[in-house]
Design an enzyme around this catalytic site. Structure first.
Site, PDB file in Angstrom:
ATOM      1  N   LYS A  40       0.843  -1.204   0.000  1.00  0.00           N
ATOM      2  CA  LYS A  40       0.000   0.000   0.000  1.00  0.00           C
ATOM      3  C   LYS A  40       0.876   1.251   0.000  1.00  0.00           C
ATOM      4  CE  LYS A  40      -0.326  -0.425   5.035  1.00  0.00           C
ATOM      5  NZ  LYS A  40      -1.141  -0.947   6.144  1.00  0.00           N
ATOM      6  N   ARG A 138     -10.823  -1.267  14.836  1.00  0.00           N
ATOM      7  CA  ARG A 138     -10.596  -0.429  13.664  1.00  0.00           C
ATOM      8  C   ARG A 138     -11.535  -0.948  12.577  1.00  0.00           C
ATOM      9  NH1 ARG A 138      -4.684   0.673  10.875  1.00  0.00           N
ATOM     10  NH2 ARG A 138      -4.982  -1.467  10.154  1.00  0.00           N
ATOM     11  N   TYR A 258      15.561  30.388   9.601  1.00  0.00           N
ATOM     12  CA  TYR A 258      14.325  30.995  10.121  1.00  0.00           C
ATOM     13  C   TYR A 258      14.276  30.966  11.643  1.00  0.00           C
ATOM     14  CZ  TYR A 258      11.891  31.090   5.589  1.00  0.00           C
ATOM     15  OH  TYR A 258      11.496  31.359   4.310  1.00  0.00           O
ATOM     16  N   MET A 316      11.334  24.893   3.704  1.00  0.00           N
ATOM     17  CA  MET A 316      10.534  24.151   2.728  1.00  0.00           C
ATOM     18  C   MET A 316      11.402  23.399   1.725  1.00  0.00           C
ATOM     19  SD  MET A 316       7.613  25.506   0.101  1.00  0.00           S
ATOM     20  CE  MET A 316       6.603  26.263   1.357  1.00  0.00           C
TER      21      MET A 316
HETATM   22  C1  PLP Z   1      -0.332  -1.890   6.854  1.00  0.00           C
HETATM   23  C2  PLP Z   1      -0.876  -3.199   7.270  1.00  0.00           C
HETATM   24  C3  PLP Z   1      -0.031  -4.313   7.383  1.00  0.00           C
HETATM   25  C4  PLP Z   1       1.475  -4.223   7.296  1.00  0.00           C
HETATM   26  O1  PLP Z   1       1.963  -3.677   8.513  1.00  0.00           O
HETATM   27  P1  PLP Z   1       3.500  -3.437   8.795  1.00  0.00           P
HETATM   28  O2  PLP Z   1       3.545  -2.986  10.209  1.00  0.00           O
HETATM   29  O3  PLP Z   1       3.949  -2.378   7.855  1.00  0.00           O
HETATM   30  O4  PLP Z   1       4.220  -4.709   8.573  1.00  0.00           O
HETATM   31  C5  PLP Z   1      -0.617  -5.550   7.642  1.00  0.00           C
HETATM   32  N1  PLP Z   1      -1.968  -5.658   7.796  1.00  0.00           N
HETATM   33  C6  PLP Z   1      -2.792  -4.600   7.719  1.00  0.00           C
HETATM   34  C7  PLP Z   1      -4.249  -4.786   7.921  1.00  0.00           C
HETATM   35  C8  PLP Z   1      -2.276  -3.328   7.479  1.00  0.00           C
HETATM   36  O5  PLP Z   1      -3.110  -2.288   7.433  1.00  0.00           O
END
Ligand code: PLP
Length: 374
Positions: A40, A138, A258, A316
């Site tokens: 992802k 969640r 800054y 920035m």
């Molecule tokens: C992002 C995610 C993972 C991977 O988690 P990591 O801590 O990056 O290994 C696995 N399962 C779900 C449901 C996630 O949202």
């Protein structure tokens, strides 16, 4: 935006060989029959287009993304492997998921019914995962909802359940009692769906061997820290370097940047790098007063193995480092300084900014030039 190396202020080097070896380590340690991969957020900023083929080559056959659009991006480079959408089914997304052979991780009763409706129109049961909530609150069905769903034969006849999934809230803390509680609840859920493969392990749980049937690590593959207070056994995958824009001499007693937050206690040579918080190099890393763990504070960068102190606020498009102790003939405008990589852990920079390595990786800017090695 892709950027030519000669025109970029920052450059990322992504080691696909190290990524493959990290994935292999996680597979071996997880104790799972199969090891998938979470890709992802553009493969944690590393590039889904490059990362997915590299992992396929290493033997990975199952991928996880967060949202449908990411699944479609994955399909552009990987027509074969299974791909799950972790965030579940959006009300109008079924058609695109079916067309792209993407599997939603169904996380509510409503989503189960939406997918079953899509299957009736499609004319055959559709593959999916069921997400059961075991204590994170969640996403996912409660145990009671799962029981009701399993008892509903009309519903189950439309669902080709390929995976039963849950997610741990505290797996990064190896002694946390919540993980055992969640595992016990997950076992009860699995008893309701005998024979369905189980998946629960993120990187942290994979490293502890809680792989069940299908592990799904993310951050550790990319070299990030998954377990708190445990040495990171993964190889570095991502290196960020900034280009020296100019080197200037600042007199003792003068300030830099800054807010005039930092006064020179000696005549100093300051190297300005051509990247800043607009590139995901967090301004909060300037001075949070949070010491880095592996690097003597307040070092924040490295040049030819030598640690450099950050000076003043990150702006920035620019940030400053003290190079007074580097012999002048060994450093010049145009040279590259490591901001994280083999000498400075990405998680240390994150800690200095009051965040975690995940956020630095997924926030890496679009102005960098990228090169893939290994
Ligand atoms: C992002 C995610 C993972 C991977 O988690 P990591 O801590 O990056 O290994 C696995 N399962 C779900 C449901 C996630 O949202």
């Amino acid at each position: 935006m892709t950027t030519d190396a000669d025109l970029a202020g920052g450059r990322l080097t992504i080691d696909l060989g190290a990524l493959q070896r990290n994935w292999g380590k996680l597979r071996d340690r997880s104790g799972a029959a199969e090891c998938g991969a979470v890709v992802k957020a553009d493969a944690y900023g590393c590039g889904i287009e490059q990362v997915v083929p590299a992992l396929e080559k290493a033997g990975c056959r199952t991928f996880f993304v967060a949202v449908p659009q990411e699944g479609i991006s994955l399909r552009a480079v990987a027509p074969e492997p299974a791909c799950y959408i972790l965030n579940g089914l959006f009300p109008k997304a079924a058609k695109a998921l079916i067309e792209n052979r993407l599997r939603p991780v169904l996380g509510s009763m409503n989503q189960l019914h939406l997918w079953a409706d899509a299957a009736r129109i499609h004319g055959a049961p559709l593959p999916c995962a069921l997400h059961v909530d075991t204590g994170m609150n969640r996403l996912g069905l409660s145990l009671e909802e799962l029981r009701d769903a399993v008892a509903d034969q009309d519903l189950m006849a439309q669902l080709d359940v390929q995976l039963l999934m849950t997610h741990f809230a505290c797996a990064d803390d190896v002694d946390h009692p919540k993980t055992d509680v969640q595992r016990a609840v997950f076992d009860m859920a699995a008893d309701m769906l005998p024979g369905v493969p189980r998946s629960a392990a993120n990187s942290a749980a994979s490293l502890q061997g809680f792989g069940y049937d299908l592990a799904r690590p993310g951050v550790a593959m990319y070299g990030g820290e998954a377990l708190n207070d445990v040495d990171n056994a993964m190889e570095v995958v991502v290196t960020l370097e900034g280009r020296i824009n100019q080197i200037r001499t600042v007199k003792k007693g003068e300030t830099v940047g800054y807010g005039a937050t930092e006064t020179m206690i000696r005549e100093s040579r300051i190297a300005y790098l051509s990247l800043g918080y607009a590139d995901g190099y967090h301004r909060a890393a300037s001075h949070m007063g949070v010491p880095m763990r592996e690097v003597a504070a307040p070092a924040r960068a490295a040049y030819k193995g030598q640690r450099l102190k950050g000076v003043g606020r990150i702006s920035m498009d620019l940030c400053a480092f003290d190079v007074t102790d580097v012999p002048p003939n060994e450093i010049a405008e145009g040279d590259w300084i490591e901001l994280f990589g083999p000498n400075i852990a990405v998680d240390d920079v994150a800690r200095a900014a009051g965040t975690i390595g995940y956020e630095l990786l997924t926030g890496m800017g679009r102005r960098y030039s990228r090169r893939y090695v290994g």
